[in-house]
Design a protein around this motif. Structure first.
Motif, PDB file in Angstrom:
ATOM      1  N   HIS B 158       0.897  -0.954   0.024  1.00 49.77           N
ATOM      2  CA  HIS B 158       0.113   0.151   0.110  1.00 49.77           C
ATOM      3  C   HIS B 158       0.830   1.244  -0.084  1.00 49.77           C
ATOM      4  O   HIS B 158       1.749   1.402   0.806  1.00 49.77           O
ATOM      5  CB  HIS B 158      -0.995   0.084   1.271  1.00 49.77           C
ATOM      6  CG  HIS B 158      -2.106  -0.737   1.145  1.00 49.77           C
ATOM      7  ND1 HIS B 158      -2.032  -2.063   1.664  1.00 49.77           N
ATOM      8  CD2 HIS B 158      -3.422  -0.449   0.903  1.00 49.77           C
ATOM      9  CE1 HIS B 158      -3.359  -2.726   1.404  1.00 49.77           C
ATOM     10  NE2 HIS B 158      -3.997  -1.459   0.963  1.00 49.77           N
ATOM     11  N   LYS B 240      -0.036   6.199  11.755  1.00 49.41           N
ATOM     12  CA  LYS B 240      -0.605   4.796  12.130  1.00 49.41           C
ATOM     13  C   LYS B 240      -2.056   4.782  11.955  1.00 49.41           C
ATOM     14  O   LYS B 240      -2.477   3.819  11.695  1.00 49.41           O
ATOM     15  CB  LYS B 240      -0.357   4.589  13.608  1.00 49.41           C
ATOM     16  CG  LYS B 240       1.325   4.618  13.788  1.00 49.41           C
ATOM     17  CD  LYS B 240       1.547   4.295  15.496  1.00 49.41           C
ATOM     18  CE  LYS B 240       3.087   4.059  15.425  1.00 49.41           C
ATOM     19  NZ  LYS B 240       3.501   3.792  16.758  1.00 49.41           N
ATOM     20  N   HIS B 241      -2.562   5.772  12.168  1.00 51.94           N
ATOM     21  CA  HIS B 241      -3.985   5.771  12.085  1.00 51.94           C
ATOM     22  C   HIS B 241      -4.730   5.730  10.688  1.00 51.94           C
ATOM     23  O   HIS B 241      -5.907   5.421  10.412  1.00 51.94           O
ATOM     24  CB  HIS B 241      -4.881   6.908  13.062  1.00 51.94           C
ATOM     25  CG  HIS B 241      -4.227   6.693  14.224  1.00 51.94           C
ATOM     26  ND1 HIS B 241      -3.140   7.091  14.893  1.00 51.94           N
ATOM     27  CD2 HIS B 241      -4.920   5.866  15.506  1.00 51.94           C
ATOM     28  CE1 HIS B 241      -2.967   6.663  16.101  1.00 51.94           C
ATOM     29  NE2 HIS B 241      -4.083   5.854  16.292  1.00 51.94           N
ATOM     30  N   TYR B 244      -4.397   2.360   9.540  1.00 50.83           N
ATOM     31  CA  TYR B 244      -5.609   1.264  10.018  1.00 50.83           C
ATOM     32  C   TYR B 244      -6.600   1.663   9.384  1.00 50.83           C
ATOM     33  O   TYR B 244      -7.539   0.549   9.022  1.00 50.83           O
ATOM     34  CB  TYR B 244      -5.789   1.992  11.640  1.00 50.83           C
ATOM     35  CG  TYR B 244      -6.530   1.166  12.308  1.00 50.83           C
ATOM     36  CD1 TYR B 244      -6.353  -0.339  13.123  1.00 50.83           C
ATOM     37  CD2 TYR B 244      -7.948   1.501  12.544  1.00 50.83           C
ATOM     38  CE1 TYR B 244      -7.460  -0.881  13.985  1.00 50.83           C
ATOM     39  CE2 TYR B 244      -8.918   0.597  13.050  1.00 50.83           C
ATOM     40  CZ  TYR B 244      -8.506  -0.554  13.739  1.00 50.83           C
ATOM     41  OH  TYR B 244      -9.312  -1.244  14.528  1.00 50.83           O
ATOM     42  N   THR B 247      -6.481   0.309   5.371  1.00 49.71           N
ATOM     43  CA  THR B 247      -6.325  -1.004   5.232  1.00 49.71           C
ATOM     44  C   THR B 247      -7.055  -1.935   5.832  1.00 49.71           C
ATOM     45  O   THR B 247      -6.860  -2.935   5.914  1.00 49.71           O
ATOM     46  CB  THR B 247      -4.793  -1.369   5.668  1.00 49.71           C
ATOM     47  OG1 THR B 247      -4.790  -1.170   7.053  1.00 49.71           O
ATOM     48  CG2 THR B 247      -3.550  -0.663   5.082  1.00 49.71           C
ATOM     49  N   GLY B 248      -8.142  -1.388   6.513  1.00 56.46           N
ATOM     50  CA  GLY B 248      -9.055  -2.273   7.431  1.00 56.46           C
ATOM     51  C   GLY B 248      -8.589  -2.773   8.600  1.00 56.46           C
ATOM     52  O   GLY B 248      -8.580  -4.029   8.917  1.00 56.46           O
ATOM     53  N   GLY B 249      -7.607  -2.091   9.345  1.00 53.23           N
ATOM     54  CA  GLY B 249      -7.258  -2.514  10.604  1.00 53.23           C
ATOM     55  C   GLY B 249      -5.786  -2.924  10.764  1.00 53.23           C
ATOM     56  O   GLY B 249      -5.376  -4.051  11.929  1.00 53.23           O
ATOM     57  N   ARG B 250      -5.001  -2.655   9.938  1.00 55.80           N
ATOM     58  CA  ARG B 250      -3.692  -3.098  10.123  1.00 55.80           C
ATOM     59  C   ARG B 250      -2.985  -2.135  11.311  1.00 55.80           C
ATOM     60  O   ARG B 250      -3.121  -0.885  11.439  1.00 55.80           O
ATOM     61  CB  ARG B 250      -2.727  -2.972   8.989  1.00 55.80           C
ATOM     62  CG  ARG B 250      -2.905  -4.024   8.206  1.00 55.80           C
ATOM     63  CD  ARG B 250      -2.060  -3.965   6.788  1.00 55.80           C
ATOM     64  NE  ARG B 250      -2.394  -4.549   5.659  1.00 55.80           N
ATOM     65  CZ  ARG B 250      -1.886  -4.612   4.408  1.00 55.80           C
ATOM     66  NH1 ARG B 250      -0.839  -4.019   4.321  1.00 55.80           N
ATOM     67  NH2 ARG B 250      -2.347  -5.297   3.669  1.00 55.80           N
ATOM     68  N   GLU B 251      -2.383  -2.652  12.163  1.00 55.44           N
ATOM     69  CA  GLU B 251      -1.873  -1.739  13.502  1.00 55.44           C
ATOM     70  C   GLU B 251      -0.305  -1.698  13.106  1.00 55.44           C
ATOM     71  O   GLU B 251       0.458  -2.874  13.163  1.00 55.44           O
ATOM     72  CB  GLU B 251      -2.166  -2.296  14.587  1.00 55.44           C
ATOM     73  CG  GLU B 251      -3.529  -2.069  15.160  1.00 55.44           C
ATOM     74  CD  GLU B 251      -4.064  -2.442  16.525  1.00 55.44           C
ATOM     75  OE1 GLU B 251      -3.085  -2.690  17.194  1.00 55.44           O
ATOM     76  OE2 GLU B 251      -5.261  -2.494  16.633  1.00 55.44           O
ATOM     77  N   VAL B 252       0.274  -0.734  13.004  1.00 53.50           N
ATOM     78  CA  VAL B 252       1.992  -0.670  12.927  1.00 53.50           C
ATOM     79  C   VAL B 252       2.297  -1.254  14.393  1.00 53.50           C
ATOM     80  O   VAL B 252       1.886  -0.273  15.347  1.00 53.50           O
ATOM     81  CB  VAL B 252       2.330   0.907  12.698  1.00 53.50           C
ATOM     82  CG1 VAL B 252       3.923   0.838  12.623  1.00 53.50           C
ATOM     83  CG2 VAL B 252       1.775   1.080  11.297  1.00 53.50           C
ATOM     84  N   PRO B 253       2.997  -2.013  14.590  1.00 53.26           N
ATOM     85  CA  PRO B 253       3.501  -2.405  15.902  1.00 53.26           C
ATOM     86  C   PRO B 253       4.425  -1.511  16.523  1.00 53.26           C
ATOM     87  O   PRO B 253       4.909  -0.538  15.853  1.00 53.26           O
ATOM     88  CB  PRO B 253       4.383  -3.689  15.613  1.00 53.26           C
ATOM     89  CG  PRO B 253       4.086  -4.179  14.314  1.00 53.26           C
ATOM     90  CD  PRO B 253       3.639  -2.772  13.421  1.00 53.26           C
ATOM     91  N   SER B 254       4.153  -1.379  17.865  1.00 57.76           N
ATOM     92  CA  SER B 254       4.909  -0.320  18.666  1.00 57.76           C
ATOM     93  C   SER B 254       6.175  -0.148  18.212  1.00 57.76           C
ATOM     94  O   SER B 254       6.929  -1.303  18.287  1.00 57.76           O
ATOM     95  CB  SER B 254       4.492  -0.754  20.121  1.00 57.76           C
ATOM     96  OG  SER B 254       5.610   0.027  20.919  1.00 57.76           O
ATOM     97  N   VAL B 261       4.179  -3.180   8.197  1.00 54.19           N
ATOM     98  CA  VAL B 261       2.949  -3.587   7.897  1.00 54.19           C
ATOM     99  C   VAL B 261       2.594  -3.395   6.223  1.00 54.19           C
ATOM    100  O   VAL B 261       1.410  -3.159   5.750  1.00 54.19           O
ATOM    101  CB  VAL B 261       1.741  -3.166   8.645  1.00 54.19           C
ATOM    102  CG1 VAL B 261       1.826  -3.741  10.106  1.00 54.19           C
ATOM    103  CG2 VAL B 261       1.741  -1.745   8.608  1.00 54.19           C
ATOM    104  N   MET B 380      -4.300   5.830  20.654  1.00 54.49           N
ATOM    105  CA  MET B 380      -3.315   4.873  20.915  1.00 54.49           C
ATOM    106  C   MET B 380      -3.801   3.955  22.039  1.00 54.49           C
ATOM    107  O   MET B 380      -3.207   3.025  22.440  1.00 54.49           O
ATOM    108  CB  MET B 380      -1.885   5.415  21.452  1.00 54.49           C
ATOM    109  CG  MET B 380      -1.267   6.245  20.368  1.00 54.49           C
ATOM    110  SD  MET B 380      -1.181   5.413  18.801  1.00 54.49           S
ATOM    111  CE  MET B 380      -0.111   4.107  19.243  1.00 54.49           C
ATOM    112  N   GLY B 381      -4.950   4.015  22.689  1.00 54.36           N
ATOM    113  CA  GLY B 381      -5.419   3.171  23.737  1.00 54.36           C
ATOM    114  C   GLY B 381      -4.586   3.196  25.065  1.00 54.36           C
ATOM    115  O   GLY B 381      -4.610   2.240  25.821  1.00 54.36           O
TER     116      GLY B 381
END
Lengths: 323, 453
Positions: B158, B240-241, B244, B247-254, B261, B380-381
């Motif tokens: 992407h 990152k967002h 997300y 791509t329908g929910g891919r999370e770049v790892p911390s 991704v 980021m939760g």
């Protein structure tokens, strides 16, 4: 350009403030206040006013004596004052709200550091304190000058031999939902008025639906499954006593409830279970105040262990949904 | 079209109406004015000046050479004499060594610049080299050298054009999409030629329907490019967002980069700069900037020359109608306040906001009431209330354990906080301290290792 403001990000803020939130809670309590006055007379208003004025006064006094910044403008003491009065029977003496307010504001709130720092709900602490100190005055219910038993107290007698449900002469469902002719604390009897306040708080996004709905739903499920009434009237019990007042206005107190949605669900279920256990197996007819106070104590633990998922914490690549 | 988005986030008033319909106006620096070219206008090693005091330079001439792998050269945006090389103030508040050029007003172009209209004949290496030699960096504000970003080790599927422009007030990317959409699409094609397996997605917030329409029409016959409508929500334009959402929910790892991704994210202006650098042979020396807020006389979108001071720009567009109480380089959520307009613009300057005293007012902090709104809104939760407490207490271990370093400093927590607590500020400060501690520990370890030898 002499007065340039330098500040950290963000440079724009939402309009909401602690004061605006408390103002919304006060507005949400007005329907129940009106119904309290309608059912219990002008003395209900008098007790509420005394309670509010003394709560604000003690907050001001404490901060004055300790030379702390004055916080009465945030209106949280007004909310506490209203809730203390709501948790009293109309037959209480005029000085009782003053004692309650002093205990709530000074002991339960300010000694722990003031707004945001208390670990139990101040208004409920005041109720527990008054109930322990003046048990008779705090449990004598009268409507229009006639002493009555609350529906929950009547239900409690079911345990006694020879008492059947039909012989209890319980008020109708319509009565317990609207509070007409029902004995109880000033602010708790009209479930409909409390629900109007709940809807207002939801629209204003002051609280989420989680705690009240799950709390009440838990009590509903338990009273349906193992209830004294049996399946047929599990919903009767949710309108009795202080459940709506407690679930909507006390269990949702920001300071003493969990921060995360998952934590709030656990807390609400805990409140519901405890309430029902006290109602059925405890020596008190009603268990809302104590169950919320007990769950308040569990909040730090819940907040410690029940946290949301961090974005990107687990390297997990989901496949893109095909649109 | 269903708008895509991420979880949580906030909804500040977008305040874009002030400048949305103002087309881009070209502003040229005044003859005789001085322009400043800081050698650090990007993430990575600062450049080294390759001109000397007294030299005559022309428009587009390289004046700062990139030193190191992660770096990007600097170009003159005017012609004239180099009058000084000295440290100057940059918008983020620090100082950087800069080449100072006195504009002779001739705008004499440097001869060495050559465009390449048929870029399809270029090899991958040639394209990357032209991007580097065009001084292209992340123009959205981060300033990460683009040639480095476009050469990841991982496979990319992407290429996302970040056209969210989620910061309130900013409309410069929006105007670029309306006025130069063909450059954007062509630039994206160039980037996609580097990643044959990738599809290009232009992610635009749904408060810009005009841009969505124009670009959708333009790419409808291009098989590997599409336009995605994104929900208007802050920080939708966070790298990152946007990944997300798109791509329908891919999370770049911390701690990882988007390439982990399979994604590359570039800002609208970055893609257009790639086009300019390769097809037209023009290095980065112009910048589209939104000037907005309640204080400027003429809020709007302006094409400026990099190196002009903010004061020059304000003088040319009619100055102020109200004396500004706060001046911000960047957006209102993440931009830096400046105490003087005698600051040089850089290639990452995307806006100047001048606020009236009313707009600038930030209410005083009060005690946390534990309402949980910061937790409910953190994209980021994280638990900002807790990180705030730990940061103020200086509890390093607790701060790290609660993922303080994952904070993206978007400011959503401070925005929402009813007690008006400076959550983002305290967390950002602690992040810096942790960064410094880490660097110090590394230096100490290196020293110890050396001593052993």
């Amino acid at each position: 350009m002499d007065n340039i403001v330098m500040s950290a990000t963000p440079h724009v803020r939402s309009k909401e403030s602690v004061q605006s939130i408390m103002r919304d809670v006060i507005i949400a309590l007005i329907p129940a206040t009106v119904m309290g006055i309608k059912f219990f007379g002008i003395k209900a208003l008098m007790l509420t006013v005394i309670s509010v004025v003394s709560s604000v006064f003690f907050e001001w006094l404490y901060e004055k004596i300790l030379k702390k910044p004055c916080t009465i403008h945030d209106l949280s003491a007004v909310v506490t004052g209203m809730l203390i009065a709501f948790n009293m029977p109309v037959g209480a003496s005029w000085w009782m709200p003053i004692v309650g307010a002093a205990f709530a504001i000074i002991i339960a709130k300010q000694l722990f550091g003031g707004i945001g720092q208390n670990f139990v709900n101040p208004a409920l602490m005041a109720r527990a304190f008054l109930l322990a100190s003046y048990p008779s005055a705090m449990t004598t219910w009268s409507v229009d000058g006639v002493t009555t038993a609350t529906p929950l107290a009547l239900l409690k007698t079911l345990k006694n031999s020879g008492v059947t449900l039909d012989s209890l002469n319980l008020p109708s469902l319509a009565q317990v939902a609207t509070g007409v002719g029902i004995g109880g604390c000033i602010g708790e009897t009209c479930a409909i008025a409390l629900l109007i306040g709940f809807v207002y708080l939801l629209i204003r996004k002051v609280i989420s639906w989680r705690i009240p709905v799950i709390y009440i739903a838990t009590v509903f499920i338990l009273s349906t499954i193992i209830g004294r009434y049996g399946v047929r009237m599990g919903y009767y019990e949710i309108f009795c006593g202080g459940l709506f007042l407690g679930a909507i206005f006390m269990a949702t107190d920001y300071t003493t409830s969990p921060m995360t949605p998952k934590g709030q669900i656990i807390y609400a279920i805990g409140c519901g279970v405890l309430t029902y256990l006290i109602r059925v197996y405890g020596s008190y007819p009603e268990g809302v105040s104590y169950s919320i106070l007990i769950m308040n104590l569990g909040v730090p633990l819940i907040d410690k262990y029940v946290v949301g998922k961090i974005f990107g914490a687990l390297p997990k690549v989901k496949e893109a949904k095909k649109a | 079209m269903q708008s895509l988005t991420f979880k949580r986030g906030v909804h500040p008033d977008d305040a874009k109406a002030l400048t949305m319909d103002k087309s881009i106006k070209v502003i040229l620096p005044k003859e005789g004015s001085e322009l400043f070219f800081p050698m650090s206008q990007h993430i990575g090693a600062p450049c080294e000046p390759i001109v000397q005091k007294g030299d005559y330079v022309k428009v587009g001439q390289k004046i700062g050479e990139a030193k190191g792998f992660v770096s990007s050269p600097i170009f003159a945006s005017v012609s004239g004499e180099v009058t000084d090389i000295r440290p100057v103030l940059i918008p983020s508040g620090g100082k950087s060594l800069a080449v100072v050029i006195k504009n002779d007003g001739l705008m004499a172009e440097y001869e060495g610049l050559k465009g390449c209209p048929d870029w399809t004949k270029l090899t991958k290496e040639e394209i990357l080299n032209k991007i580097k030699e065009g001084g292209v960096v992340g123009m959205g504000g981060a300033g990460f050298p683009t040639q480095v970003k476009l050469a990841p080790k991982e496979e990319i599927d992407h290429v996302i054009v970040n056209a969210a422009e989620c910061e309130p007030y900013l409309t410069c990317d929006y105007r670029l999409m309306l006025e130069q959409p063909e450059k954007l699409v062509e630039g994206l094609k160039i980037v996609l030629s580097l990643f044959p397996k990738a599809k290009g997605v232009i992610g635009i917030e749904d408060n810009k329907p005009e841009a969505i329409k124009i670009l959708s029409d333009m790419v409808k016959d291009i098989p590997n490019i599409e336009v995605a409508s994104l929900l208007k929500k802050f920080p939708q334009g966070s790298e990152k967002h946007i990944i997300y959402a798109v791509t329908g929910g891919r999370e770049v790892p911390s701690g990882a980069l988007p390439s982990a991704v399979g994604c590359i994210v570039d800002n609208v202006d970055t893609i257009i700069s790639i086009y300019n650098a390769i097809v037209e042979g023009k290095p980065v020396m112009r910048k589209i900037m939104t000037v907005s807020g309640g204080a400027p006389m003429n809020p709007g979108n302006y094409q400026i020359r990099v190196g002009m001071t903010y004061k020059d720009i304000m003088d040319q567009i009619g100055g102020f109608k109200v004396e500004p109480a706060k001046m911000i380089a960047g957006g209102p959520m993440m931009g830096f306040t400046m105490y003087t307009l005698d600051t040089a613009t850089t290639r990452t300057s995307s806006s100047l906001l001048c606020f009236t005293p009313e707009e600038a007012y930030i209410p005083p902090e009060s005690s946390c009431i534990r309402c949980g709104k910061c937790v409910a809104h953190c994209p980021m939760g994280l638990q900002p209330y807790l990180l705030n407490k730990l940061a103020l207490r200086g509890d390093s271990a607790g701060f790290l354990a609660h993922h303080g370093l994952d904070c993206i400093s978007c400011g959503s927590c401070s925005f929402e906080c009813p007690a008006k607590r400076q959550l983002a500020q305290s967390i950002a400060a602690r992040k810096r301290i942790e960064g410094a501690l880490k660097a110090a520990a590394k230096a100490k370890a290196a020293k110890a290792a050396e001593a052993k030898k």
